[in-house]
Motif scaffolding. Structure first.
Motif, PDB file in Angstrom:
ATOM      1  N   UNK A 144     112.298  62.540  51.036  1.00 57.21           N
ATOM      2  CA  UNK A 144     111.998  63.464  52.135  1.00 57.21           C
ATOM      3  C   UNK A 144     110.550  63.938  52.063  1.00 57.21           C
ATOM      4  N   UNK A 145     110.059  64.151  50.840  1.00 60.04           N
ATOM      5  CA  UNK A 145     108.649  64.524  50.685  1.00 60.04           C
ATOM      6  C   UNK A 145     107.736  63.411  51.180  1.00 60.04           C
ATOM      7  N   UNK A 146     108.128  62.166  50.936  1.00 61.61           N
ATOM      8  CA  UNK A 146     107.327  61.041  51.432  1.00 61.61           C
ATOM      9  C   UNK A 146     107.295  61.032  52.959  1.00 61.61           C
ATOM     10  N   UNK A 147     108.423  61.304  53.589  1.00 58.63           N
ATOM     11  CA  UNK A 147     108.454  61.361  55.058  1.00 58.63           C
ATOM     12  C   UNK A 147     107.602  62.513  55.575  1.00 58.63           C
ATOM     13  N   UNK A 148     107.592  63.632  54.873  1.00 62.47           N
ATOM     14  CA  UNK A 148     106.756  64.750  55.295  1.00 62.47           C
ATOM     15  C   UNK A 148     105.274  64.392  55.192  1.00 62.47           C
ATOM     16  N   UNK A 149     104.901  63.678  54.125  1.00 59.55           N
ATOM     17  CA  UNK A 149     103.503  63.254  53.978  1.00 59.55           C
ATOM     18  C   UNK A 149     103.110  62.338  55.130  1.00 59.55           C
ATOM     19  N   UNK A 150     104.033  61.457  55.535  1.00 54.31           N
ATOM     20  CA  UNK A 150     103.734  60.579  56.674  1.00 54.31           C
ATOM     21  C   UNK A 150     103.497  61.399  57.947  1.00 54.31           C
ATOM     22  N   UNK A 151     104.244  62.485  58.113  1.00 53.03           N
ATOM     23  CA  UNK A 151     104.081  63.309  59.316  1.00 53.03           C
ATOM     24  C   UNK A 151     102.763  64.090  59.286  1.00 53.03           C
ATOM     25  N   UNK A 167     100.343  79.740  63.794  1.00 48.07           N
ATOM     26  CA  UNK A 167     100.331  78.307  63.496  1.00 48.07           C
ATOM     27  C   UNK A 167     101.753  77.766  63.614  1.00 48.07           C
ATOM     28  N   UNK A 168     101.919  76.663  64.356  1.00 44.77           N
ATOM     29  CA  UNK A 168     103.246  76.073  64.584  1.00 44.77           C
ATOM     30  C   UNK A 168     103.202  74.603  64.153  1.00 44.77           C
ATOM     31  N   UNK A 169     103.846  74.235  63.038  1.00 42.44           N
ATOM     32  CA  UNK A 169     103.935  72.816  62.665  1.00 42.44           C
ATOM     33  C   UNK A 169     104.812  72.053  63.659  1.00 42.44           C
ATOM     34  N   UNK A 170     104.412  70.857  63.983  1.00 39.21           N
ATOM     35  CA  UNK A 170     105.144  70.027  64.939  1.00 39.21           C
ATOM     36  C   UNK A 170     105.741  68.808  64.243  1.00 39.21           C
ATOM     37  N   UNK A 171     106.386  67.963  65.048  1.00 36.73           N
ATOM     38  CA  UNK A 171     106.884  66.656  64.599  1.00 36.73           C
ATOM     39  C   UNK A 171     107.974  66.764  63.522  1.00 36.73           C
ATOM     40  N   UNK A 172     108.726  67.837  63.551  1.00 34.55           N
ATOM     41  CA  UNK A 172     109.839  67.954  62.602  1.00 34.55           C
ATOM     42  C   UNK A 172     109.434  68.294  61.184  1.00 34.55           C
ATOM     43  N   UNK A 173     108.223  68.789  60.985  1.00 36.58           N
ATOM     44  CA  UNK A 173     107.777  69.098  59.626  1.00 36.58           C
ATOM     45  C   UNK A 173     108.560  70.264  59.023  1.00 36.58           C
ATOM     46  N   UNK A 174     108.885  71.239  59.829  1.00 36.58           N
ATOM     47  CA  UNK A 174     109.642  72.375  59.311  1.00 36.58           C
ATOM     48  C   UNK A 174     111.028  71.932  58.850  1.00 36.58           C
ATOM     49  N   UNK A 175     111.680  71.078  59.636  1.00 39.06           N
ATOM     50  CA  UNK A 175     113.002  70.592  59.246  1.00 39.06           C
ATOM     51  C   UNK A 175     112.936  69.796  57.945  1.00 39.06           C
ATOM     52  N   UNK A 176     111.871  69.003  57.792  1.00 40.58           N
ATOM     53  CA  UNK A 176     111.727  68.232  56.554  1.00 40.58           C
ATOM     54  C   UNK A 176     111.513  69.154  55.351  1.00 40.58           C
ATOM     55  N   UNK A 177     110.766  70.229  55.538  1.00 44.02           N
ATOM     56  CA  UNK A 177     110.574  71.183  54.446  1.00 44.02           C
ATOM     57  C   UNK A 177     111.895  71.835  54.047  1.00 44.02           C
ATOM     58  N   UNK A 178     112.715  72.145  55.050  1.00 45.95           N
ATOM     59  CA  UNK A 178     114.033  72.715  54.732  1.00 45.95           C
ATOM     60  C   UNK A 178     114.899  71.694  53.999  1.00 45.95           C
TER      61      UNK A 178
END
Length: 410
Positions: free
Chosen positions: A255-262, A91-102
């Motif tokens: 940042x969590x809000x931006x991740x939810x949007x993604x 499984x590969x998250x896209x759209x910068x989700x991994x960077x947002x989690x970091x």
């Protein structure tokens, strides 16, 4: 400036530096030994460790399938598989989700470090207040012993005069009663000193009876008039650990809000496989799988939650800044007023009250003064001493409050 004056000033500066160094050593000991600080340090280390794993890919999945025909004419599985399938998926998250989690983990780590600094700041404040209580109890006890000596002297003079004839029995009882009151007060002050010692050693994670300085002195209080409250506020907004905690919380929530949007965008799962028939690999597979974000209500609820958390964090920061501003203005004003009160007590009230007691004692020795006059002068001195001790303690507390709010020494 005379040599004597220069010597006194040099001694005062050296004494103040020694007291500051002693309290700094106590605070440093508390930072190393206090269990509450150790807990926060470990939590901060755990949060820092999570940064390395945040945003990492999940472990790949391995899948195997066997197609085994049933035996003929029965229904049990045959002896060997006709077809074998082997797959590996990732499984590969896209759209910068991994960077947002970091980024979220990084802000959480900063928040944990700021929380550790806030606990250290609070412990330092409590050490300063406990030391001030310890000093105040010592100062009050020393002054009370001086008063007790005066009353013992008065009681002895009253007994001598009564034995010689001109004295009165009520002079003896009055002086003795006042002496007993002072003895009771001295016992209470010793209990206060012991309680402050236990509290201070507790903050340092030491045994309650660990010795402390036998002659504690108050910390030197800087001239607050030379420190504008605006400059102190600027320091507080930058260095007060509680504000830094809240700022990190805001960044984490945002940042969590931006991740939810993604999360409205699908992630992809890639896979490869191989098909084996009759002991030979005869075919290969390539797979791509997308999740379809159809659960609109759930995602909108997550967005509302994330937005509310961000707004709450910002509102808490505004409230915290307002509280810091109010408390700092109050402490600044009170410290200036306490400094002036202490000067008047030290330079006017106490010297005059001591002169009054000595004058009344000489008058009683020469039969020109009644015991009631001596007792009245002694009670005036006692009130001045109590006020001086209270003002000295309150001054130290206000100094500690300002340093707590600005996150460092004044």
């Amino acid at each position: 400036m005379t040599a004597a004056t220069a010597l006194l000033l040099t001694g005062a500066v050296a004494g103040a530096a020694e007291v500051d160094a002693e309290i700094s050593r106590l605070i440093e000991t508390a930072r190393r030994m206090n269990p509450e600080i150790q807990v926060m340090a470990l939590d901060a280390d755990a949060a820092a460790s999570r940064v390395g794993s945040a945003g990492a890919l999940d472990d790949p999945k391995f899948k195997t399938e066997l197609m085994i025909p049933r035996s003929t004419p029965g229904y049990l599985p045959g002896r060997r598989a006709e077809e074998e399938l082997y797959q590996i998926r990732q499984m590969i998250p896209l759209w910068g989700k991994r960077e947002l989690k970091r980024d979220i983990a990084e802000w959480d780590s900063r928040k944990a470090r700021a929380s550790q600094a806030e606990v250290e700041n609070q412990i330092g404040y409590r050490v300063k207040v406990a030391y001030a209580e310890y000093h105040a109890a010592h100062l009050a006890a020393d002054e009370t012993r001086g008063l007790l000596g005066t009353m013992s002297r008065l009681a002895e003079l009253a007994r001598v005069r009564y034995a010689q004839g001109p004295g009165k029995q009520q002079d003896i009882t009055g002086a003795s009663a006042e002496r007993g009151t002072l003895m009771a007060e001295l016992a209470r002050m010793e209990a206060d000193r012991r309680r402050a010692q236990v509290r201070l050693n507790g903050l340092l994670a030491r045994a309650p009876d660990t010795p402390l300085p036998s002659k504690p002195q108050p910390r030197a209080v800087p001239a607050i008039g030379t420190r504008s409250v605006e400059a102190l506020l600027d320091r507080a907004m930058l260095d007060y650990p509680a504000i830094r905690v809240q700022q990190a919380r805001i960044q984490s929530a945002d940042t969590s809000r931006r991740l939810v949007d993604r999360n409205w965008y699908p992630d992809v799962e890639l896979g490869v496989g191989a098909v084996r028939r009759d002991g030979r690999f005869e075919a290969y597979q390539a797979m791509i799988e997308l999740n379809i974000p159809l659960q609109v209500d759930r995602r909108r609820a997550e967005q509302r939650e994330a937005a509310a958390m961000t707004g709450s964090a910002r509102a808490k920061l505004d409230q915290l800044r307002l509280e810091v501003t109010t408390e700092l203005h109050e402490a600044h004003a009170m410290l200036g007023a306490l400094r002036e009160r202490k000067r008047i007590l030290r330079e006017v009230s106490l010297p005059q009250a001591r002169i009054g007691v000595e004058s009344a004692m000489r008058g009683y020795e020469l039969a020109r003064e009644e015991v009631s006059g001596v007792l009245l002068a002694q009670q005036t001195l006692r009130r001045a001493i109590v006020e001086f001790v209270n003002v000295t303690f309150e001054e130290q507390v206000r100094l500690a409050e300002i340093e707590r709010l600005i996150g460092g020494e004044l």
